[in-house]
Design a protein around this motif. Structure first.
Motif, mmCIF file in Angstrom:
data_model
loop_
_atom_site.group_PDB
_atom_site.id
_atom_site.type_symbol
_atom_site.label_atom_id
_atom_site.label_comp_id
_atom_site.label_asym_id
_atom_site.label_seq_id
_atom_site.Cartn_x
_atom_site.Cartn_y
_atom_site.Cartn_z
ATOM 1 N N ILE A 226 0.867 -1.185 0.000
ATOM 2 C CA ILE A 226 0.000 0.000 0.000
ATOM 3 C C ILE A 226 0.899 1.230 0.000
ATOM 4 C CG2 ILE A 226 -1.803 1.278 1.199
ATOM 5 C CD1 ILE A 226 -2.903 -1.335 2.186
ATOM 6 N N ASN A 227 0.807 2.008 -1.061
ATOM 7 C CA ASN A 227 1.722 3.117 -1.310
ATOM 8 C C ASN A 227 1.043 4.464 -1.099
ATOM 9 O OD1 ASN A 227 3.681 1.179 -2.220
ATOM 10 N ND2 ASN A 227 2.598 1.109 -4.182
ATOM 11 N N ARG A 228 1.877 5.470 -0.850
ATOM 12 C CA ARG A 228 1.456 6.862 -0.741
ATOM 13 C C ARG A 228 0.515 7.113 0.437
ATOM 14 N NH1 ARG A 228 0.046 8.098 -7.126
ATOM 15 N NH2 ARG A 228 2.173 8.039 -7.909
ATOM 16 N N VAL A 229 0.667 6.348 1.485
ATOM 17 C CA VAL A 229 -0.188 6.557 2.658
ATOM 18 C C VAL A 229 0.038 7.939 3.241
ATOM 19 C CG1 VAL A 229 -0.711 5.752 4.990
ATOM 20 C CG2 VAL A 229 -0.298 4.091 3.165
ATOM 21 N N GLN A 230 1.289 8.407 3.246
ATOM 22 C CA GLN A 230 1.615 9.694 3.836
ATOM 23 C C GLN A 230 1.668 10.834 2.821
ATOM 24 O OE1 GLN A 230 1.606 9.968 7.046
ATOM 25 N NE2 GLN A 230 1.359 7.743 7.278
ATOM 26 N N GLU A 231 1.570 10.526 1.523
ATOM 27 C CA GLU A 231 1.567 11.569 0.494
ATOM 28 C C GLU A 231 0.127 12.039 0.293
ATOM 29 O OE1 GLU A 231 4.290 10.801 -2.952
ATOM 30 O OE2 GLU A 231 4.435 8.816 -2.014
ATOM 31 N N LEU A 232 -0.288 12.974 1.134
ATOM 32 C CA LEU A 232 -1.707 13.304 1.243
ATOM 33 C C LEU A 232 -2.266 13.984 0.007
ATOM 34 C CD1 LEU A 232 -1.815 14.533 4.943
ATOM 35 C CD2 LEU A 232 -1.888 12.212 4.029
ATOM 36 N N ASP A 233 -1.406 14.564 -0.813
ATOM 37 C CA ASP A 233 -1.890 15.244 -2.009
ATOM 38 C C ASP A 233 -1.991 14.306 -3.207
ATOM 39 O OD1 ASP A 233 0.844 14.910 -2.070
ATOM 40 O OD2 ASP A 233 1.210 16.741 -3.240
ATOM 41 N N LYS A 234 -1.722 13.010 -2.975
ATOM 42 C CA LYS A 234 -1.771 12.036 -4.061
ATOM 43 C C LYS A 234 -2.723 10.902 -3.703
ATOM 44 C CE LYS A 234 2.955 12.955 -5.611
ATOM 45 N NZ LYS A 234 4.296 12.376 -5.849
ATOM 46 N N PRO A 235 -3.239 10.184 -4.703
ATOM 47 C CA PRO A 235 -4.109 9.035 -4.408
ATOM 48 C C PRO A 235 -3.350 7.964 -3.638
ATOM 49 C CG PRO A 235 -4.295 9.686 -6.719
ATOM 50 C CD PRO A 235 -3.127 10.442 -6.156
ATOM 51 N N ILE A 236 -4.031 7.251 -2.798
ATOM 52 C CA ILE A 236 -3.455 6.106 -2.102
ATOM 53 C C ILE A 236 -3.671 4.874 -2.975
ATOM 54 C CG2 ILE A 236 -5.575 5.734 -0.785
ATOM 55 C CD1 ILE A 236 -3.859 4.683 1.505
ATOM 56 N N VAL A 237 -2.660 4.011 -3.061
ATOM 57 C CA VAL A 237 -2.693 2.878 -3.981
ATOM 58 C C VAL A 237 -2.416 1.586 -3.221
ATOM 59 C CG1 VAL A 237 -1.724 1.843 -6.070
ATOM 60 C CG2 VAL A 237 -1.905 4.340 -5.878
ATOM 61 N N ALA A 238 -3.264 0.585 -3.433
ATOM 62 C CA ALA A 238 -3.069 -0.748 -2.863
ATOM 63 C C ALA A 238 -2.816 -1.726 -4.004
ATOM 64 C CB ALA A 238 -4.291 -1.169 -2.060
ATOM 65 N N GLN A 239 -1.688 -2.426 -3.949
ATOM 66 C CA GLN A 239 -1.331 -3.413 -4.966
ATOM 67 C C GLN A 239 -1.201 -4.775 -4.296
ATOM 68 O OE1 GLN A 239 2.288 -1.419 -6.260
ATOM 69 N NE2 GLN A 239 1.294 -0.818 -8.173
ATOM 70 N N PHE A 240 -1.628 -5.822 -4.981
ATOM 71 C CA PHE A 240 -1.588 -7.145 -4.373
ATOM 72 C C PHE A 240 -1.787 -8.225 -5.434
ATOM 73 C CE2 PHE A 240 -5.819 -5.298 -4.139
ATOM 74 C CZ PHE A 240 -6.638 -6.275 -4.683
ATOM 75 N N LYS A 241 -1.380 -9.432 -5.057
ATOM 76 C CA LYS A 241 -1.719 -10.620 -5.823
ATOM 77 C C LYS A 241 -2.902 -11.285 -5.134
ATOM 78 C CE LYS A 241 2.942 -11.556 -7.549
ATOM 79 N NZ LYS A 241 4.067 -12.535 -7.588
ATOM 80 N N CYS A 242 -3.730 -11.941 -5.917
ATOM 81 C CA CYS A 242 -4.902 -12.568 -5.310
ATOM 82 C C CYS A 242 -5.280 -13.852 -6.038
ATOM 83 C CB CYS A 242 -6.089 -11.614 -5.299
ATOM 84 S SG CYS A 242 -6.681 -11.136 -6.930
ATOM 85 N N ARG A 243 -5.986 -14.689 -5.313
ATOM 86 C CA ARG A 243 -6.599 -15.889 -5.895
ATOM 87 C C ARG A 243 -8.036 -15.930 -5.400
ATOM 88 N NH1 ARG A 243 -5.637 -20.692 -8.346
ATOM 89 N NH2 ARG A 243 -7.025 -22.433 -7.775
ATOM 90 N N ILE A 244 -8.973 -15.970 -6.350
ATOM 91 C CA ILE A 244 -10.403 -15.942 -6.014
ATOM 92 C C ILE A 244 -11.014 -17.267 -6.436
ATOM 93 C CG2 ILE A 244 -12.572 -14.680 -6.247
ATOM 94 C CD1 ILE A 244 -10.887 -12.297 -7.283
ATOM 95 N N THR A 245 -11.361 -18.087 -5.461
ATOM 96 C CA THR A 245 -11.959 -19.394 -5.736
ATOM 97 C C THR A 245 -13.446 -19.239 -6.024
ATOM 98 O OG1 THR A 245 -10.357 -20.422 -4.243
ATOM 99 C CG2 THR A 245 -12.305 -21.719 -4.830
ATOM 100 N N GLY A 246 -13.901 -19.896 -7.082
ATOM 101 C CA GLY A 246 -15.321 -19.862 -7.413
ATOM 102 C C GLY A 246 -15.808 -18.515 -7.883
ATOM 103 N N ALA A 247 -14.924 -17.727 -8.504
ATOM 104 C CA ALA A 247 -15.331 -16.407 -9.006
ATOM 105 C C ALA A 247 -16.333 -16.526 -10.136
ATOM 106 C CB ALA A 247 -14.104 -15.627 -9.468
ATOM 107 N N ALA A 248 -16.215 -17.603 -10.931
ATOM 108 C CA ALA A 248 -17.147 -17.864 -12.027
ATOM 109 C C ALA A 248 -17.857 -19.187 -11.772
ATOM 110 C CB ALA A 248 -16.405 -17.900 -13.354
ATOM 111 N N ASN A 249 -18.969 -19.359 -12.437
ATOM 112 C CA ASN A 249 -19.788 -20.555 -12.255
ATOM 113 C C ASN A 249 -19.568 -21.487 -13.438
ATOM 114 O OD1 ASN A 249 -21.661 -22.333 -11.253
ATOM 115 N ND2 ASN A 249 -23.439 -21.179 -11.998
ATOM 116 N N ALA A 250 -18.892 -22.624 -13.193
ATOM 117 C CA ALA A 250 -18.618 -23.604 -14.250
ATOM 118 C C ALA A 250 -19.693 -24.683 -14.227
ATOM 119 C CB ALA A 250 -17.238 -24.213 -14.053
#
Length: 660
Positions: free
Chosen positions: A514-538
């Protein structure tokens, strides 16, 4: 007693608004205990056959008089409620609000009785009356009425007394159940002048009648002015989403003193214009002294001085002071107009209301040589400001203001440690505020910064409908401040589960940054890897997938066919969603949702959706929505509803994949 020591009163009633009806024929209120046969036999209210209860009459008598050479404001109220259906039996559990400080307000002579449909009258005993602490400033008499029957009539009365000659008591003519008759009689000495503000829909008329009468008070005969305000056949309020302050749309009357020249009060004109209000506040022993008395903030200045550098401009000092106050005095999430204690004491306590926080900031800036002034604000939930007359009671919060060469200067709101210059709490963004300045008092616009949120994903789907890959979220404006505040107290993974995956049943996060938490004049950005089980219906050879995993909203908040009151959004909103999707091996696209675009008139809002192929095994989904206009009238509702309907349709649309 002096007027400078008086504080405005806020008298609590249930939140409501008003559908328009014209006044009915003259009604003669019934005396206490006199129940007409027709009312006892009534089984429905003809003007609203769906009503489960009805206020038969709500009668108030509001009087200003002197007792032992001190001003007294007295409200005597008696109400009568008819219960039609068991679903309305909550009307048998009544709550009457009053202030906790007995020196400010006293409640006496509470009397409750119930009459059955047969005419049998039963007194409600004191054992069924409880005192409830609502807040540290408010109490309520909670009344339980046993053995309440369908068709019963509840009647109760009480008296409230205060010394608030400044604003008297306000009166609301409408609430969540219909009212057949509402009546308020106001009596004041003829040489005490009040201005009154009546808010009603255009088709609603509050009838008033006035006469004078000689009245004896403490061996002195005074000429009194009597004014009676009445309204009849008032429908029940039906709440609507995105109405910031329903009180703006229901019939009510408020009072504020204009002139006093009686024997028991100070002579003179009071608050005849905005300059008069400014003078009143700056001379007030609580409001003005708080930020104008330099000794009251000397300890605050001593702690702040080391943060200043030679050559700091006024703007730089303002920003440093904003950071200092917001980090050292935590906002307690309450709004107030009058601060208690002093800036030094608030600094020592490390917490305070909006007035204490922002007026401490004002005092500190003045102490270090930067011109600063309080700004009177009515929060969104408190209602819109009436600019025609200086009604102090309509304001309930304060900001800080620093004049600059620019037209509007700098607004400061220290209720969040993550606010930048000119960034305000959404509740404070309610049209305009009034600068408290002896020379140059004026209105200043309270502009909300755009709330912006962006989702960008690069995901791979497998044949079971699971997703894995990279995602990033970013937030700007008020949302960024909320995220930064939340991250103070929550782990990053818990924050993401709440922020991103509330609609996703099974998701795992990895490599969170999570970037720019203290840079108040800029957007805060959260970056991550993820795995979503059952996101679609097969299912068999098909996969069904809704590609919009998250957005500003997920369903249409505007479901009703019509709208009685304006729609009020707190701030401009922008949402951008981009997803690059890699298809599972051995599958091809069977069906894609159709592209769509829509724009509201006058560039009030726009929306676009596209789902396109990129080669044989990749799709790109782009969904953009922007709302620039904050207030939509009832005549614009259908277009706004269609806009959100299309947006919801695209949020819920799905992609169909088929196995080769």
């Amino acid at each position: 007693m002096t007027l400078k020591s008086l504080l405005p009163v806020v008298f609590l009633f249930c939140v409501a608004s008003l559908c328009a009806q014209k006044k009915s024929a003259t009604f003669e209120p019934q005396r206490w205990g006199d129940f007409p046969t027709a009312d006892l036999a009534m089984t429905i209210y003809p003007k609203d056959s769906n009503a489960t209860a009805l206020v038969l009459q709500d009668i108030g008598e509001l009087q200003l008089y002197a007792r032992k050479r001190k001003a007294v404001v007295q409200l005597n109220r008696r109400r009568r409620i008819k219960v039609f259906d068991v679903s309305a039996f909550n009307q048998g559990n009544l709550r009457i609000f009053y202030r906790a400080n007995k020196e400010e307000e006293k409640m006496t002579d509470l009397d409750i009785q119930v009459v059955s449909p047969s005419g049998r009258v039963e007194k409600v005993k004191s054992d069924n009356v409880f005192t409830e602490t609502v807040t540290d400033k408010w109490l309520a008499k909670k009344i339980f009425i046993p053995n309440l029957q369908k068709g019963s009539i509840i009647e109760y009365r009480y008296e409230l007394r205060s010394a608030d000659v400044f604003s008297l008591y306000e009166w609301y003519f409408q609430e969540e159940i219909p009212i057949r008759w509402s009546e308020l009689t106001v009596s004041t000495p003829s040489d005490v002048k009040y201005v009154h503000v009546i808010r009603t829909p255009e088709t609603m008329e509050v009838k008033d009648s006035t006469y004078d009468k000689l009245v004896w008070h403490e061996a002195e005969q005074l000429n009194y002015n009597f004014t009676k305000y009445t309204l009849a056949d008032i429908p029940a309020f039906k709440p609507e989403p995105y109405t910031a302050a329903p009180d703006d749309y229901r019939a009510q009357i408020q009072f504020q003193i204009k002139r006093i020249s009686t024997a028991f009060l100070i002579d003179g004109n009071i608050l005849t214009d905005w300059d008069g209000l400014t003078l009143f506040l700056t001379q007030n022993s609580i409001f003005g002294r708080f930020y104008l008395d330099s000794l009251a903030s000397n300890q605050l200045e001593k702690a702040f001085r080391p943060l200043l550098s030679p050559g700091d401009s006024g703007t730089v000092i303002a920003e440093k002071a904003l950071r200092f106050i917001s980090k050292n005095i935590k906002w307690d999430e309450s709004f107030s107009l009058f601060p208690a204690s002093t800036p030094n004491e608030v600094f020592k306590q490390k917490a305070g209301s909006s007035a204490q926080v922002n007026m401490s900031l004002t005092a500190l800036l003045r102490r270090v040589g930067v011109k600063s002034y309080p700004v009177l604000v009515s929060t969104r939930s408190n209602g819109l400001v009436v600019q025609e007359f200086p009604v102090l009671k309509q304001f309930n919060s304060v900001l800080a203001y620093v004049p600059t060469d620019s037209l509007n200067g700098i607004l400061l709101d220290a209720t969040s440690p993550y606010h930048s210059l000119n960034e305000l709490q959404p509740e404070h963004c309610n049209g305009v505020g009034r600068i408290v300045r002896i020379k140059g008092t004026k209105w200043v616009p309270l502009v909300a910064r755009e709330l912006s949120e962006t989702w960008y994903g690069n995901l791979q789907m497998n044949e079971d409908g699971d997703l894995s890959g990279n995602f990033s979220l970013s937030a700007a404006g008020a949302l960024a401040a909320d995220w930064r505040t939340t991250l103070e107290h929550e782990k990053e993974v818990d924050f993401l589960k709440k922020t991103f995956s509330a609609q996703l049943a099974d998701i795992q996060f990895d490599s969170i940054k999570i970037n720019r938490v203290q840079e108040l004049d800029k957007p805060i950005v959260a970056q991550f890897k993820c795995r979503i089980t059952g996101a679609a219906n097969a299912v068999n050879d098909y996969i069904y997938f809704k590609p919009i995993l998250d957005f500003v909203f997920l369903e249409n908040p505007f479901k009703s066919a019509s709208r009685a009151y304006p729609v009020n959004f707190p701030c401009p909103t922008k949402g951008n969603y981009v997803l690059s999707l890699q298809l599972p091996p051995g599958y091809h696209v069977e069906e894609l949702p159709a592209d769509a675009t829509i724009s509201l008139p006058e560039n009030a809002g726009k929306l676009s959706f596209s789902c396109t192929r990129h080669g044989e095994n990749s799709l790109q989904i782009i969904f953009k929505m922007q709302l620039q206009k904050l207030n939509f009238g009832p005549d614009e509702y259908v277009g706004l509803q269609q806009f959100f309907h299309l947006a919801t349709d695209k949020i819920q649309s799905q992609i169909v994949l088929k196995k080769l």
